[in-house]
Design a protein around this motif. Structure first.
Motif, short mmCIF file in Angstrom:
data_model
loop_
_atom_site.label_atom_id
_atom_site.label_comp_id
_atom_site.label_asym_id
_atom_site.label_seq_id
_atom_site.Cartn_x
_atom_site.Cartn_y
_atom_site.Cartn_z
N SER A 257 -16.29 -7.82 -0.28
CA SER A 257 -15.52 -8.25 0.89
C SER A 257 -14.67 -7.12 1.47
O SER A 257 -14.17 -7.22 2.59
CB SER A 257 -14.56 -9.38 0.49
OG SER A 257 -15.19 -10.29 -0.34
N CYS A 258 -14.48 -6.03 0.71
CA CYS A 258 -13.60 -4.93 1.16
C CYS A 258 -14.20 -4.26 2.40
O CYS A 258 -15.39 -3.94 2.41
CB CYS A 258 -13.46 -3.88 0.07
SG CYS A 258 -13.03 -4.56 -1.54
N LYS A 259 -13.34 -4.08 3.41
CA LYS A 259 -13.79 -3.40 4.63
C LYS A 259 -12.68 -2.49 5.12
O LYS A 259 -11.52 -2.69 4.76
CB LYS A 259 -14.08 -4.43 5.73
CG LYS A 259 -15.22 -5.35 5.38
CD LYS A 259 -15.86 -5.98 6.60
CE LYS A 259 -17.14 -6.72 6.25
NZ LYS A 259 -17.16 -7.46 5.02
N LYS A 260 -13.05 -1.51 5.96
CA LYS A 260 -12.04 -0.62 6.52
C LYS A 260 -11.02 -1.48 7.28
O LYS A 260 -11.41 -2.35 8.07
CB LYS A 260 -12.71 0.37 7.47
CG LYS A 260 -11.83 1.52 7.86
CD LYS A 260 -12.61 2.56 8.60
CE LYS A 260 -11.72 3.72 8.97
NZ LYS A 260 -12.39 4.73 9.77
N GLY A 261 -9.76 -1.27 7.03
CA GLY A 261 -8.73 -2.03 7.75
C GLY A 261 -8.18 -3.18 6.92
O GLY A 261 -7.13 -3.71 7.22
N CYS A 262 -8.92 -3.57 5.85
CA CYS A 262 -8.33 -4.62 4.99
C CYS A 262 -7.70 -3.86 3.83
O CYS A 262 -8.37 -3.14 3.11
CB CYS A 262 -9.38 -5.65 4.58
SG CYS A 262 -10.13 -5.51 2.97
N SER A 263 -6.41 -3.96 3.71
CA SER A 263 -5.71 -3.00 2.85
C SER A 263 -4.71 -3.65 1.91
O SER A 263 -3.77 -2.99 1.48
CB SER A 263 -4.98 -2.00 3.75
OG SER A 263 -4.12 -2.71 4.62
N ALA A 264 -4.92 -4.93 1.59
CA ALA A 264 -3.94 -5.61 0.71
C ALA A 264 -3.78 -4.87 -0.61
O ALA A 264 -2.67 -4.73 -1.13
CB ALA A 264 -4.40 -7.04 0.47
N CYS A 265 -4.90 -4.34 -1.16
CA CYS A 265 -4.81 -3.68 -2.48
C CYS A 265 -4.03 -2.37 -2.38
O CYS A 265 -3.60 -1.84 -3.41
CB CYS A 265 -6.19 -3.46 -3.07
SG CYS A 265 -7.27 -2.50 -2.02
N CYS A 266 -3.87 -1.84 -1.19
CA CYS A 266 -3.10 -0.59 -1.02
C CYS A 266 -1.60 -0.89 -0.90
O CYS A 266 -0.81 -0.03 -0.53
CB CYS A 266 -3.60 0.18 0.19
SG CYS A 266 -5.34 0.60 0.09
N HIS A 267 -1.23 -2.14 -1.19
CA HIS A 267 0.20 -2.52 -1.25
C HIS A 267 0.57 -2.92 -2.68
O HIS A 267 1.55 -3.62 -2.90
CB HIS A 267 0.48 -3.70 -0.31
CG HIS A 267 0.37 -3.34 1.14
ND1 HIS A 267 -0.83 -3.09 1.75
CD2 HIS A 267 1.32 -3.18 2.09
CE1 HIS A 267 -0.62 -2.80 3.02
NE2 HIS A 267 0.68 -2.85 3.26
N MET A 268 -0.29 -2.54 -3.62
CA MET A 268 0.00 -2.85 -5.02
C MET A 268 0.16 -1.54 -5.77
O MET A 268 -0.29 -0.50 -5.28
CB MET A 268 -1.15 -3.64 -5.62
CG MET A 268 -1.27 -5.01 -4.99
SD MET A 268 -2.71 -5.86 -5.56
CE MET A 268 -2.58 -7.37 -4.60
N GLU A 269 0.75 -1.62 -6.95
CA GLU A 269 0.94 -0.38 -7.68
C GLU A 269 -0.38 0.09 -8.27
O GLU A 269 -1.09 -0.68 -8.92
CB GLU A 269 1.97 -0.57 -8.79
CG GLU A 269 2.48 0.75 -9.26
CD GLU A 269 3.60 0.58 -10.24
OE1 GLU A 269 4.56 1.33 -10.15
OE2 GLU A 269 3.50 -0.27 -11.12
N VAL A 270 -0.71 1.34 -8.01
CA VAL A 270 -1.98 1.91 -8.49
C VAL A 270 -1.66 2.94 -9.55
O VAL A 270 -0.77 3.77 -9.36
CB VAL A 270 -2.71 2.61 -7.31
CG1 VAL A 270 -3.94 3.36 -7.79
CG2 VAL A 270 -3.06 1.62 -6.22
N GLU A 271 -2.39 2.89 -10.66
CA GLU A 271 -2.18 3.92 -11.69
C GLU A 271 -3.10 5.11 -11.43
O GLU A 271 -4.28 4.93 -11.09
CB GLU A 271 -2.48 3.33 -13.07
CG GLU A 271 -1.36 2.44 -13.56
CD GLU A 271 -1.31 2.33 -15.06
OE1 GLU A 271 -2.37 2.31 -15.69
OE2 GLU A 271 -0.19 2.28 -15.60
N ILE A 272 -2.56 6.29 -11.58
CA ILE A 272 -3.37 7.50 -11.41
C ILE A 272 -3.13 8.43 -12.60
O ILE A 272 -2.21 8.22 -13.40
CB ILE A 272 -3.05 8.24 -10.08
CG1 ILE A 272 -1.63 8.81 -10.08
CG2 ILE A 272 -3.26 7.33 -8.89
CD1 ILE A 272 -1.36 9.75 -8.90
#
Ligand code: SF4
Length: 217
Positions: free
Chosen positions: A81-96
């Motif tokens: 379902s992920c598409k350019k412009g859908c960015s909910a996951c980019c508002h969560m903490e990501v581990e790197i």
């Protein structure tokens, strides 16, 4: 190989690989499960040695990215379902990893513009901070690399956790967070990430904290 010996030998495997192993344990006869652990352990060791052959730092992170992309490409037929412009996951903490933080910090120091104030504030938050759980509803949680079109401005350099995250449930579930979110799962991607995590020189932490430390250094 017995379960305890496996986890002692590979203490840094990802949570999802652990879950995958537990699911297998419930399905398999004990001797088949022991053989499965043996072979998984061999694969982890081999992959970990392959990473160790690459110089520590950004090159090692890029090697992981390359191998993970190859694995993900093999599942291209699975609808996501992920598409350019859908960015909910980019508002969560990501581990790197610290190697990925070096890649991102170089981009920033070489002129990639980010909101340094927001980075500072995010870096002060703990993992348990409730703001992370608000997802896209909290604009202060927006990743500093997310651009105004809702796309990743450093797509080619994005961390491995961003690469592996592919949602198969409806995209609206990620925005409302009131319905289950299901992810496309590649056990081999988890194996590669787990093998890379065996690197004792590499640290893992939240994107904002890791990046802030590097850009301040
Ligand atoms: S680095 Fe890119 S893909 Fe990852 S959270 Fe930030 S904007 Fe999203």
């Amino acid at each position: 190989m017995q379960r305890d010996s496996f986890f002692q030998k590979h203490p840094k495997i990802t949570r999802s690989l652990k879950k995958f192993i537990h699911e297998y344990e419930e399905k398999l006869a004990p001797e088949t499960f022991a053989a499965f652990l043996e072979s998984l352990s061999e694969e982890l060791t081999r992959a970990s040695e392959d990473f160790a052959a690459v110089p520590p730092g950004p090159a090692r992170a890029r090697k992981l990215h390359e191998l993970v992309e190859q694995e993900i490409a093999q599942g291209a037929e699975i609808e996501i379902s992920c598409k350019k412009g859908c960015s909910a996951c980019c508002h969560m903490e990501v581990e790197i990893t610290s190697y990925e933080a070096e890649i991102l910090a170089t981009l920033v120091t070489e002129g990639h513009v980010i909101d340094r104030g927001r980075l500072q504030k995010q870096s002060e938050r703990s993992l348990q901070d409730g703001q992370w759980k608000q997802g896209i509803r909290n604009l202060e949680s927006k990743c500093v690399f997310l651009n105004s079109e809702g796309a990743c401005s450093i797509y080619e350099h994005r961390p491995v956790m961003c690469r592996r995250h592919s949602v198969t449930s409806p995209a609206k579930n990620c925005e409302t967070l009131d319905a289950p979110i299901t992810l496309r799962y590649f056990p081999r991607v988890d194996l590669l990430i787990s093998a890379a995590n065996e690197d004792s020189e590499m640290q893992i932490g939240p994107l904002a904290k890791m990046l802030q430390m590097k850009v301040q250094a």
